[in-house]
Design an enzyme around this catalytic site. Structure first.
Site: not given
Ligand code: GLY
Length: 570
Positions: A104, A378, A449-450, A469
């Site tokens: 990340r 993404t 993040s998701s 998404g």
């Molecule tokens: N940038 C989208 C995420 O990491 O959730």
């Protein structure tokens, strides 16, 4: 545990087959070897092919993951790339290792909590979304090098070859690429270097035109030759820092020198006997997924009518995303009660607030007020071989084409992941996600993040799945997990009609035809607000059926990816 159970069964089965052949052919001491096979699903056919190319050259699934990741950086530059980051969830069957490589992005050393606020304390949204200040320090190159050197069999330079070839020879752009360029062309046109690579005199190029990326070829070749130092020091690092500083950003060479990936223990839990292995912090994905599944374990979804079933799933999403906003951030910087959040007793407590006859307004939960939605971004790919080795990787530069800025002479598209931090209290980010101090900006901190790369395993099957998404990633993986639990195949998981609730805004978002008119009316009668959205997500999923040793794969029909199963030449 489940893996050992499978291994034991597999050994018994293989021993049985061997004995049978022994009798049939009267051969003593023969050893029967299963043909090697693999399944790959990714968002672009060339990326899937890159993975198989490396497997055919003797690479393992981790080498293939390097090849697919690097190829996606070239052929799907809207979604991920060397200027971004991501999470690679790995399983190595020989020692049953489950690990997540956390690549990340990190906030630069000069970043501070209020860097996106104006004098009156309001968020200056454009600054965290577009241009140099929006970019976190990339983790993708370090992740690729680590994945290759620690887990691969082939040299990094070999695994990067397909990506280098695609960048050098070019490839035909597709409709999806055009659409995403169109969405971001105003921002891309503000950066001449970016426009020169991706646009044709400022306009979206024709479908089928060839995209060559000559500077990216040079950058990839330097990484292939020098490894991590090829990106985080020397010529490329100099060019990145110059471009960012000229664009008003705050990167220094120290930021790049300091960047390190982290190996993290994935989040694990279970749902109806299915082992769930998913992303750990700094992704909220695994925690939110497991919390929602734990809540849903208290109700019998299978016997409910479709309106009640969807209502219950929405209520579970509401609670889990609420806890995301309250508690989650980079655990290297703050204390996060992870064990409590994924504990089944905690979920059972939350489940006592569920009512089948009424939605729980989000304002009754402590917290925030802002409401906003957005974003397409993404990428995800999934790989498995018939030994059970596997990779689920979700990679990102955040919004399509990230911050819109390519560092001159590098071909590297910079991310806009700084927007995933909370830059102003009660102000949603680009996906409308709210949060608090847990996800405030700090130097070298990773933004929440998701992304939810996930493995599911029961006594018969192993699934590898994930999707892009934004905030909706987790709810998509949740719906696919419920579909897996109901016994369906990868084809079905990627097709599931999608709906989403993220606590704030207090509304159910659903894709076109995602809910029937009867369901819409029924959910409104329970007190829900609903909003129709575009058909979102691009799920990539593969499965190993342990009993039959057979692989299957599926790529979301909403995208233009390729899922394939192949026998590997040895
Ligand atoms: N940038 C989208 C995420 O990491 O959730």
């Amino acid at each position: 545990m489940l893996s050992s159970f499978w291994k034991q069964n597999k050994r018994i089965k293989n021993a049985g087959i061997s004995c049978l052949l022994l009798v049939l052919f009267s051969i003593t001491g023969c050893s029967i070897k299963q043909p090697r096979q693999a399944a790959i699903a990714s968002a672009h056919p060339l990326a899937t092919q890159a993975g198989f190319e490396i497997l055919h050259q003797g690479g393992n699934v981790f080498d293939a993951a390097v090849a697919v990741s690097a190829a996606l950086a070239v052929v799907e530059p809207s979604g991920s790339g060397l200027g971004g980051g991501g999470f690679w969830l790995l399983h190595r069957e020989s020692d049953e290792l489950d690990i997540m490589i956390d690549g990340r992005e990190k906030a630069p050393l000069a970043a501070h909590k209020d860097m996106f606020l104006d004098a009156s304390g309001e968020a200056k949204k454009q600054l965290s979304l577009n241009g140099a200040l929006a970019a976190g320090i990339p983790g993708m190159p370090a992740g690729l090098v680590h994945l290759s050197e620690k887990y691969g069999k082939l040299p990094l330079a070999t695994s990067l070859q397909p990506a280098i070839r695609y960048a050098e020879q070019g490839f035909k752009i597709d409709t999806r690429h055009q659409k995403l360029l169109g969405m971001r062309s105003a921002v891309l046109n503000q950066h001449p270097e970016t426009a020169a690579i991706f646009l044709d005199k400022g306009r979206v190029p024709e479908k089928g035109s060839i995209l060559r990326q000559t500077d990216l070829v040079k950058t990839l070749k330097i990484i292939a030759a020098q490894g991590k130092a090829g990106f985080y020091a020397g010529l490329i690092a100099d060019k990145l820092v110059i471009a960012v500083q000229q664009g008003g950003g705050i990167w220094t060479l120290d930021d790049l020198h300091h960047y390190q990936i982290v190996e993290r223990t994935p989040v694990t839990g279970s749902y109806q006997g299915i082992k769930v292995t998913s992303a750990a912090l700094p992704s909220s994905g695994g925690i939110v997924l497991l919390e929602a599944l734990n809540i849903l374990e208290t109700v019998d979804l299978a016997t409910m009518d479709s309106i009640t079933r969807k209502h219950m799933i929405v209520e579970a999403m509401r609670h889990a995303y609420h806890d995301r906003a309250l508690y989650l951030g980079d655990a290297d910087f703050i204390d996060v009660p992870v064990e409590r959040l994924i504990n089944k007793q905690y979920a059972y407590g939350l489940a006592t607030t569920l009512r089948t006859d009424q939605a729980l307004p989000s304002e009754y939960l402590t917290g925030h007020t802002q409401a906003k939605q957005g974003g397409r971004n993404t990428t995800h790919f999934s790989i498995i071989d018939n030994e059970g080795n596997r990779v689920a990787a979700t990679l990102s530069i955040n919004f399509p084409f990230g911050a819109g800025l390519v560092a001159e002479g590098t071909g590297v598209v910079l991310n806009n992941e700084m927007d995933d931090f909370v830059s102003a209290k009660d102000s949603g980010n680009g996906y409308g996600l709210v949060g608090g101090d847990a996800n405030a900006i700090a130097p070298e901190k990773r933004m929440l993040s998701s992304m939810t790369p996930t493995f599911l395993e029961d006594s018969e099957r192993i699934a590898v799945l994930g999707t892009p998404g934004g905030s909706r990633i987790i709810s998509m993986v949740l719906l696919a997990t419920l579909d897996f639990a109901a016994g369906y195949s990868p084809e079905s998981w990627v097709k599931v009609k999608r709906f989403h609730h993220q606590y704030i805004p207090d509304q159910i978002l659903y894709e076109k035809a995602g809910l029937t008119s009867e369901e819409i009316n029924g959910l409104q009668a329970l007190g829900h607000q609903l909003k129709q959205y575009y058909n979102y997500g691009n799920m990539q999923a593969v499965q190993l059926n342990k009993a039959t040793d057979s692989l299957s794969a599926a790529s979301d029909h909403r995208g233009e990816g390729l899922a394939s199963v192949q026998r590997i030449n040895e």
